[in-house]
Design a protein around this motif. Structure first.
Motif, PDB file in Angstrom:
ATOM      1  N   LEU A   1      47.302  38.577  37.043  1.00 57.20           N
ATOM      2  CA  LEU A   1      47.566  38.230  35.645  1.00 57.20           C
ATOM      3  C   LEU A   1      46.280  38.146  34.839  1.00 57.20           C
ATOM      4  O   LEU A   1      46.250  38.534  33.656  1.00 57.20           O
ATOM      5  CB  LEU A   1      48.328  36.903  35.570  1.00 57.20           C
ATOM      6  CG  LEU A   1      49.737  36.902  36.167  1.00 57.20           C
ATOM      7  CD1 LEU A   1      50.333  35.494  36.121  1.00 57.20           C
ATOM      8  CD2 LEU A   1      50.647  37.883  35.440  1.00 57.20           C
ATOM      9  N   GLU A   2      45.212  37.650  35.458  1.00 58.11           N
ATOM     10  CA  GLU A   2      43.929  37.587  34.753  1.00 58.11           C
ATOM     11  C   GLU A   2      43.411  38.986  34.439  1.00 58.11           C
ATOM     12  O   GLU A   2      42.860  39.230  33.350  1.00 58.11           O
ATOM     13  CB  GLU A   2      42.913  36.820  35.610  1.00 58.11           C
ATOM     14  CG  GLU A   2      41.514  36.763  35.016  1.00 58.11           C
ATOM     15  CD  GLU A   2      41.446  36.141  33.624  1.00 58.11           C
ATOM     16  OE1 GLU A   2      40.539  36.531  32.847  1.00 58.11           O
ATOM     17  OE2 GLU A   2      42.300  35.285  33.304  1.00 58.11           O
ATOM     18  N   MET A   3      43.590  39.914  35.358  1.00 55.90           N
ATOM     19  CA  MET A   3      43.192  41.302  35.102  1.00 55.90           C
ATOM     20  C   MET A   3      43.966  41.871  33.915  1.00 55.90           C
ATOM     21  O   MET A   3      43.382  42.532  33.048  1.00 55.90           O
ATOM     22  CB  MET A   3      43.465  42.151  36.358  1.00 55.90           C
ATOM     23  CG  MET A   3      43.174  43.630  36.193  1.00 55.90           C
ATOM     24  SD  MET A   3      43.490  44.575  37.715  1.00 55.90           S
ATOM     25  CE  MET A   3      45.258  44.359  37.869  1.00 55.90           C
ATOM     26  N   ILE A   4      45.264  41.578  33.851  1.00 50.11           N
ATOM     27  CA  ILE A   4      46.065  42.049  32.719  1.00 50.11           C
ATOM     28  C   ILE A   4      45.604  41.401  31.422  1.00 50.11           C
ATOM     29  O   ILE A   4      45.464  42.072  30.383  1.00 50.11           O
ATOM     30  CB  ILE A   4      47.558  41.745  32.977  1.00 50.11           C
ATOM     31  CG1 ILE A   4      48.081  42.629  34.115  1.00 50.11           C
ATOM     32  CG2 ILE A   4      48.384  41.974  31.715  1.00 50.11           C
ATOM     33  CD1 ILE A   4      49.506  42.271  34.558  1.00 50.11           C
TER      34      ILE A   4
ATOM     35  N   LYS B   1      44.260  43.103  27.939  1.00 53.42           N
ATOM     36  CA  LYS B   1      44.926  42.906  26.652  1.00 53.42           C
ATOM     37  C   LYS B   1      43.946  42.395  25.582  1.00 53.42           C
ATOM     38  O   LYS B   1      44.100  42.709  24.409  1.00 53.42           O
ATOM     39  CB  LYS B   1      46.088  41.914  26.788  1.00 53.42           C
ATOM     40  CG  LYS B   1      47.306  42.468  27.519  1.00 53.42           C
ATOM     41  CD  LYS B   1      48.306  41.396  27.888  1.00 53.42           C
ATOM     42  CE  LYS B   1      49.076  40.868  26.694  1.00 53.42           C
ATOM     43  NZ  LYS B   1      50.091  41.811  26.213  1.00 53.42           N
ATOM     44  N   ARG B   2      42.946  41.618  26.027  1.00 55.82           N
ATOM     45  CA  ARG B   2      41.960  41.096  25.081  1.00 55.82           C
ATOM     46  C   ARG B   2      40.935  42.134  24.693  1.00 55.82           C
ATOM     47  O   ARG B   2      40.301  42.028  23.638  1.00 55.82           O
ATOM     48  CB  ARG B   2      41.243  39.886  25.682  1.00 55.82           C
ATOM     49  CG  ARG B   2      42.124  38.645  25.819  1.00 55.82           C
ATOM     50  CD  ARG B   2      41.269  37.428  26.121  1.00 55.82           C
ATOM     51  NE  ARG B   2      40.557  37.518  27.378  1.00 55.82           N
ATOM     52  CZ  ARG B   2      40.996  37.031  28.527  1.00 55.82           C
ATOM     53  NH1 ARG B   2      42.176  36.407  28.588  1.00 55.82           N
ATOM     54  NH2 ARG B   2      40.277  37.144  29.638  1.00 55.82           N
ATOM     55  N   ALA B   3      40.756  43.131  25.549  1.00 53.09           N
ATOM     56  CA  ALA B   3      39.700  44.145  25.314  1.00 53.09           C
ATOM     57  C   ALA B   3      40.037  45.046  24.121  1.00 53.09           C
ATOM     58  O   ALA B   3      41.175  45.270  23.790  1.00 53.09           O
ATOM     59  CB  ALA B   3      39.515  44.977  26.566  1.00 53.09           C
TER      60      ALA B   3
END
Length: 385
Positions: free
Chosen positions: A376-379, A383-385
């Motif tokens: 989830l952190e990778m996702i 999404k923030r990038a």
């Protein structure tokens, strides 16, 4: 967390219907228990009987099952057999007939043992989706029709079958519209609450009542979505949970995804979106049923391009940020197919993919949390990038 009012009614449906099925039996109704999506509910309805899903999603009866079955067998099979052996599933207790299916080697051999407890009809499922398989599967539908007519001393006419098809199609329409509310960003219902609805309504003995309840819930959820009411934020990672069937009691991975900060927006499994395709209502009803049921994209089918296409479609329709593919330990077909599904998802949808192999127990919970949190952190970073 704000919940739709009708959810409270549905959350107690399984317990209430355990009493209702007892009452129906005392009034002379016949009950037919099923375990799998390949078991045609329309034929049971047309026979004037009550189709009910049987218990098989709890860890509790597995130790009893392991006195007979191998420990390294799929937990779904062990749980199903354990409930039967301990007589702790009221729906199994009141069933006059069980409909089983040869979806995997473990289940078909377990059904041989279960057939010593209750009358059981085993449907021999072809595992190829071509014209020859359809002809054979149509014959299996006819064989089940004859068994129901003999068992319950009824005549299943085409008119009764068409009426049953219309009713079960209404159920499918209702379930599709309910699940489709989660296409909204953010979803107005949690994955765990959605799973509660999908699981509990399968134990309803009155299909029309269940349809009306789900439709009422769907209307409430649409209103909540329009008003911006959701247990999630727009940026919450949206997860498609694919793979093996899950239910209350075998919900560990769905629960962990949401506890770790994700939102399960769709269940691809046979308890979720695989259920929603309708049977054609014109022409020969048995042929139409055979065609619809054989088209179900279970991993027992080889090849199984239909499942790859379905997952691709659901990723797009539900705006999924990632796929978690769940496999029960000992489920070889889903386990092996996960490799090909991951490749397909990466080539067509370009979203992260995580395979999880586990069982019903809580023994690996902390290990799974670490993997899910990292996923989830990778996702979220993407999404923030």
């Amino acid at each position: 967390m704000t919940k739709a009012k009708t959810f409270a009614e549905i959350s107690t449906l399984r317990e209430r219907n355990a009493l209702a099925v007892k009452d129906a039996k005392e009034k002379g109704r016949r009950v037919v228990g099923t375990y799998c999506l390949y078991s045609p509910a329309e034929l049971v309805v047309a026979a004037g009987a009550i189709p009910v899903m049987l218990c098989g999603t709890s860890q509790n009866p597995i130790p009893a099952a392991e006195k007979v079955l191998p420990r390294n067998l799929c937990p779904l099979i062990k749980s199903s057999y354990g409930f039967a052996a301990t007589d702790t599933c009221p729906y199994f207790h009141f069933a006059d007939l069980l409909i089983a299916e040869t979806t995997c080697d473990g289940k078909k051999k377990m059904y041989e043992l279960m057939g010593e407890m209750k009358p059981l009809h085993l449907m021999q499922l072809p595992q190829l989706q071509d014209d020859a398989a359809l002809t054979y599967w149509t014959g299996e539908m006819k064989r089940l029709k004859s068994r129901l007519e003999t068992e319950f001393a009824v005549d299943i006419t085409d008119e009764k079958l068409r009426d049953a098809i219309r009713l079960v199609n209404e159920e499918r329409r209702s379930l599709k519209e309910f699940q489709d509310v989660c296409k909204h960003v953010p979803a107005p219902i949690s994955g765990m609450d959605m799973l509660t609805v999908l699981h509990n309504r399968g134990f309803s003995i009155d299909k029309q009542e269940a349809i009306d309840l789900v439709d009422r819930l769907t209307a409430e959820l649409r209103e909540m979505a329009d008003n911006g009411i959701s247990p999630f934020k727009p940026a919450t990672p949206r997860i498609l949970l694919s793979g093996v069937p899950v239910g209350i009691g075998s919900d560990k991975v769905a629960r962990l995804i949401e506890e770790c900060g994700g939102s399960v927006v769709c269940f691809e499994s046979c308890g979720g979106y695989k259920k929603v395709e309708p049977v054609e209502e014109s022409g020969d009803p048995l042929a139409a049923m055979a065609d619809r049921y054989l088209d179900i994209p279970c991993s027992c089918m080889s090849p199984n391009q239909g499942r790859f296409n379905l997952v691709e479609h659901l990723i797009r329709e539900f705006h999924a940020d990632g796929v978690v593919d769940l496999t029960w330990q000992g489920c070889h077909t889903y386990n092996i197919e996960s490799y090909s599904l991951k490749k397909h998802v990466q080539e067509t949808s370009n979203v992260p993919f995580l395979q999880i192999e586990t069982d019903y127990s809580e023994s690996d919970t902390e290990q799974l949390k670490v993997r899910i949190e990292a996923f989830l952190e990778m996702i979220s970073r993407a999404k923030r990038a």
